[in-house]
Design an enzyme around this catalytic site. Structure first.
Site, PDB file in Angstrom:
ATOM      1  N   HIS A  74       6.893 -12.473 -10.592  1.00 56.70           N
ATOM      2  CA  HIS A  74       6.331 -11.930 -11.856  1.00 56.70           C
ATOM      3  C   HIS A  74       7.081 -11.221 -12.579  1.00 56.70           C
ATOM      4  CE1 HIS A  74       2.861 -13.758  -9.685  1.00 56.70           C
ATOM      5  NE2 HIS A  74       2.410 -14.384 -10.339  1.00 56.70           N
ATOM      6  N   HIS A 128      -0.157  -6.479  -6.541  1.00 60.87           N
ATOM      7  CA  HIS A 128       1.064  -5.805  -6.588  1.00 60.87           C
ATOM      8  C   HIS A 128       1.306  -4.310  -6.328  1.00 60.87           C
ATOM      9  CE1 HIS A 128       4.015  -9.335  -6.414  1.00 60.87           C
ATOM     10  NE2 HIS A 128       2.884  -9.688  -7.893  1.00 60.87           N
ATOM     11  N   ASP A 165       6.902  -2.423  -5.356  1.00 57.04           N
ATOM     12  CA  ASP A 165       7.251  -4.139  -5.480  1.00 57.04           C
ATOM     13  C   ASP A 165       7.342  -4.386  -6.829  1.00 57.04           C
ATOM     14  OD1 ASP A 165       5.873  -4.547  -3.106  1.00 57.04           O
ATOM     15  OD2 ASP A 165       4.079  -4.782  -4.103  1.00 57.04           O
TER      16      ASP A 165
END
Length: 109
Positions: free
Chosen positions: A9, A52, A56
């Protein structure tokens, strides 16, 4: 626990930011402020929803924004050196590695 390294994302968001930056869509201060604010809020919510880890997101920042910027600086000739010459050569001669033949490409200035 899934393997989420790195955050796709955030990576996609920052790749879009790198492309917008490279092609001059963020020259206007207001547009840049709005787009960056949306990106930062999106990154914050990626961490806040706890799907996350922070690492990350940090790795996605490296791979999604800083790595393309590293490449763009060398392809424009801002950074000198052997690797920069190879990158500029590949940008001018895409057929060297199976790129489109017959299409004239120039190195952006």
């Amino acid at each position: 626990c899934g393997d989420l390294v790195y955050s796709g994302h955030v990576g996609c968001t920052l790749i879009c930011m790198a492309v917008l930056h490279k092609h001059g869509f963020l020259r206007r201060r207001l547009a840049a402020l709005i787009v960056w604010a949306v990106a930062i809020v999106g990154i914050y919510f990626t961490i806040a929803c706890r799907s996350h880890y922070t690492v990350d997101v940090v790795l996605a920042m490296y791979f999604g924004y800083f790595l393309p910027e590293w490449y763009f600086l060398r392809s424009r000739g801002v950074v000198k050196g052997r690797l920069s010459r190879i990158i500029r050569w590949l940008e001018v001669k895409p057929e060297a590695f199976g790129g489109a033949r017959g299409l004239k490409q120039t190195v952006p200035e």
